[in-house]
Motif scaffolding. Structure first.
Motif, PDB file in Angstrom:
ATOM      1  N   VAL A 184       0.841  -1.182   0.000  1.00  0.00           N
ATOM      2  CA  VAL A 184       0.000   0.000   0.000  1.00  0.00           C
ATOM      3  C   VAL A 184       0.881   1.238   0.000  1.00  0.00           C
ATOM      4  O   VAL A 184       1.724   1.421   0.885  1.00  0.00           O
ATOM      5  CB  VAL A 184      -0.942   0.029   1.227  1.00  0.00           C
ATOM      6  CG1 VAL A 184      -1.778   1.299   1.242  1.00  0.00           C
ATOM      7  CG2 VAL A 184      -1.831  -1.205   1.243  1.00  0.00           C
ATOM      8  N   MET A 185       0.696   2.078  -1.044  1.00  0.00           N
ATOM      9  CA  MET A 185       1.376   3.365  -1.147  1.00  0.00           C
ATOM     10  C   MET A 185       0.373   4.420  -0.720  1.00  0.00           C
ATOM     11  O   MET A 185      -0.740   4.478  -1.248  1.00  0.00           O
ATOM     12  CB  MET A 185       1.826   3.623  -2.581  1.00  0.00           C
ATOM     13  CG  MET A 185       2.338   5.014  -2.829  1.00  0.00           C
ATOM     14  SD  MET A 185       4.045   5.241  -2.371  1.00  0.00           S
ATOM     15  CE  MET A 185       4.828   4.388  -3.709  1.00  0.00           C
TER      16      MET A 185
ATOM     17  N   GLY B 275       3.406   1.903   5.307  1.00  0.00           N
ATOM     18  CA  GLY B 275       3.579   2.603   6.575  1.00  0.00           C
ATOM     19  C   GLY B 275       4.943   3.238   6.786  1.00  0.00           C
ATOM     20  O   GLY B 275       5.118   3.993   7.738  1.00  0.00           O
ATOM     21  N   GLN B 276       5.914   2.986   5.931  1.00  0.00           N
ATOM     22  CA  GLN B 276       7.245   3.571   6.085  1.00  0.00           C
ATOM     23  C   GLN B 276       7.381   4.782   5.185  1.00  0.00           C
ATOM     24  O   GLN B 276       7.090   4.720   3.988  1.00  0.00           O
ATOM     25  CB  GLN B 276       8.341   2.563   5.750  1.00  0.00           C
ATOM     26  CG  GLN B 276       8.508   1.491   6.786  1.00  0.00           C
ATOM     27  CD  GLN B 276       9.841   0.777   6.595  1.00  0.00           C
ATOM     28  OE1 GLN B 276      10.231   0.505   5.478  1.00  0.00           O
ATOM     29  NE2 GLN B 276      10.507   0.491   7.687  1.00  0.00           N
ATOM     30  N   PHE B 277       7.827   5.896   5.753  1.00  0.00           N
ATOM     31  CA  PHE B 277       8.014   7.132   5.013  1.00  0.00           C
ATOM     32  C   PHE B 277       9.062   6.933   3.917  1.00  0.00           C
ATOM     33  O   PHE B 277      10.120   6.369   4.160  1.00  0.00           O
ATOM     34  CB  PHE B 277       8.475   8.244   5.965  1.00  0.00           C
ATOM     35  CG  PHE B 277       8.796   9.529   5.268  1.00  0.00           C
ATOM     36  CD1 PHE B 277       7.789  10.372   4.846  1.00  0.00           C
ATOM     37  CD2 PHE B 277      10.112   9.888   5.019  1.00  0.00           C
ATOM     38  CE1 PHE B 277       8.080  11.562   4.198  1.00  0.00           C
ATOM     39  CE2 PHE B 277      10.412  11.073   4.366  1.00  0.00           C
ATOM     40  CZ  PHE B 277       9.400  11.912   3.955  1.00  0.00           C
ATOM     41  N   ILE B 278       8.734   7.408   2.678  1.00  0.00           N
ATOM     42  CA  ILE B 278       9.705   7.278   1.588  1.00  0.00           C
ATOM     43  C   ILE B 278      10.038   8.600   0.910  1.00  0.00           C
ATOM     44  O   ILE B 278      11.124   8.743   0.363  1.00  0.00           O
ATOM     45  CB  ILE B 278       9.253   6.256   0.518  1.00  0.00           C
ATOM     46  CG1 ILE B 278       7.890   6.615  -0.050  1.00  0.00           C
ATOM     47  CG2 ILE B 278       9.279   4.851   1.049  1.00  0.00           C
ATOM     48  CD1 ILE B 278       7.481   5.771  -1.235  1.00  0.00           C
TER      49      ILE B 278
ATOM     50  N   ASP C  50       3.313  13.846   1.934  1.00  0.00           N
ATOM     51  CA  ASP C  50       4.237  12.806   2.396  1.00  0.00           C
ATOM     52  C   ASP C  50       3.783  11.461   1.838  1.00  0.00           C
ATOM     53  O   ASP C  50       2.589  11.137   1.876  1.00  0.00           O
ATOM     54  CB  ASP C  50       4.268  12.738   3.926  1.00  0.00           C
ATOM     55  CG  ASP C  50       4.831  14.010   4.547  1.00  0.00           C
ATOM     56  OD1 ASP C  50       5.630  14.689   3.878  1.00  0.00           O
ATOM     57  OD2 ASP C  50       4.462  14.310   5.694  1.00  0.00           O
ATOM     58  N   PHE C  51       4.726  10.694   1.312  1.00  0.00           N
ATOM     59  CA  PHE C  51       4.417   9.386   0.747  1.00  0.00           C
ATOM     60  C   PHE C  51       4.987   8.289   1.638  1.00  0.00           C
ATOM     61  O   PHE C  51       6.118   8.379   2.133  1.00  0.00           O
ATOM     62  CB  PHE C  51       4.999   9.262  -0.674  1.00  0.00           C
ATOM     63  CG  PHE C  51       4.273  10.123  -1.670  1.00  0.00           C
ATOM     64  CD1 PHE C  51       3.116   9.667  -2.283  1.00  0.00           C
ATOM     65  CD2 PHE C  51       4.743  11.382  -1.979  1.00  0.00           C
ATOM     66  CE1 PHE C  51       2.445  10.458  -3.201  1.00  0.00           C
ATOM     67  CE2 PHE C  51       4.073  12.180  -2.894  1.00  0.00           C
ATOM     68  CZ  PHE C  51       2.929  11.721  -3.503  1.00  0.00           C
TER      69      PHE C  51
END
Length: 173
Positions: A138-139, A154-157, A149-150
């Motif tokens: 999931v993006m 669940g991890q910030f990229i 913010d992308f």
């Protein structure tokens, strides 16, 4: 951070050169097939080839930078529909590398079968990507003021300004 036009051009050039342009040359093959089917003798075909030289050049360039790159990353040529990609074709090679690689690295990495967008709330969109093996990622894009913010699972990229996103969309319109 804004890229200069020269920096963006250099980045684009590097991306295209590293994209994996070795492939089936499907569009060029279609042009050749068309040439061969118009006339039934070698002199007529040669004359038609000379007249169609610009078409051959455009087809080869499109194959080199677009269609063969798609073939490299997806494992299937979009023009011919043939799979596996030419670079994945087994052959008796001089230097053996694949026997030392993880098996996940020996096939085309992009196996996306579906992408579905949903609105989580007024400031958040989620894109659920489903892969051939059934796994999903999931993006998420979350707007916070003038920034988006992308996140991937669940991890910030990345973080991008809305003006940069608008400029990106305007360039492709």
């Amino acid at each position: 951070m804004k890229l200069s036009k020269v920096g963006a051009g250099v980045a684009l050039l590097i991306c295209t050169q590293l994209a994996g342009c070795m492939g089936q040359m499907g569009l060029s093959g279609l042009v050749t097939k068309g040439n061969l089917s118009v006339v039934d003798n070698r002199y007529g075909r040669a004359g038609l080839y000379m007249l169609m030289a610009p078409v051959y050049g455009i087809a080869a360039t499109a194959d080199l930078f677009i269609f063969n790159s798609i073939e490299f990353w997806t494992g299937k040529n979009p023009i011919t529909g043939k799979s596996p990609a030419l670079v994945d074709t087994p052959i008796n090679s001089i230097i053996k590398v694949n026997d030392k690689l993880d098996k996940d690295l020996t096939t085309a990495p992009v196996k996306l079968t579906q992408a579905r967008m949903t609105a989580v709330d007024a400031d958040t969109l989620a894109m659920t990507m489903t892969f051939e093996d059934g796994s999903q990622q999931v993006m998420t894009g979350r707007k916070q003021g003038e920034m988006v913010d992308f996140y991937l699972d669940g991890q910030f990229i990345a973080s991008v300004s809305t003006s940069e996103l608008e400029a990106y969309v305007a360039e492709r319109a």
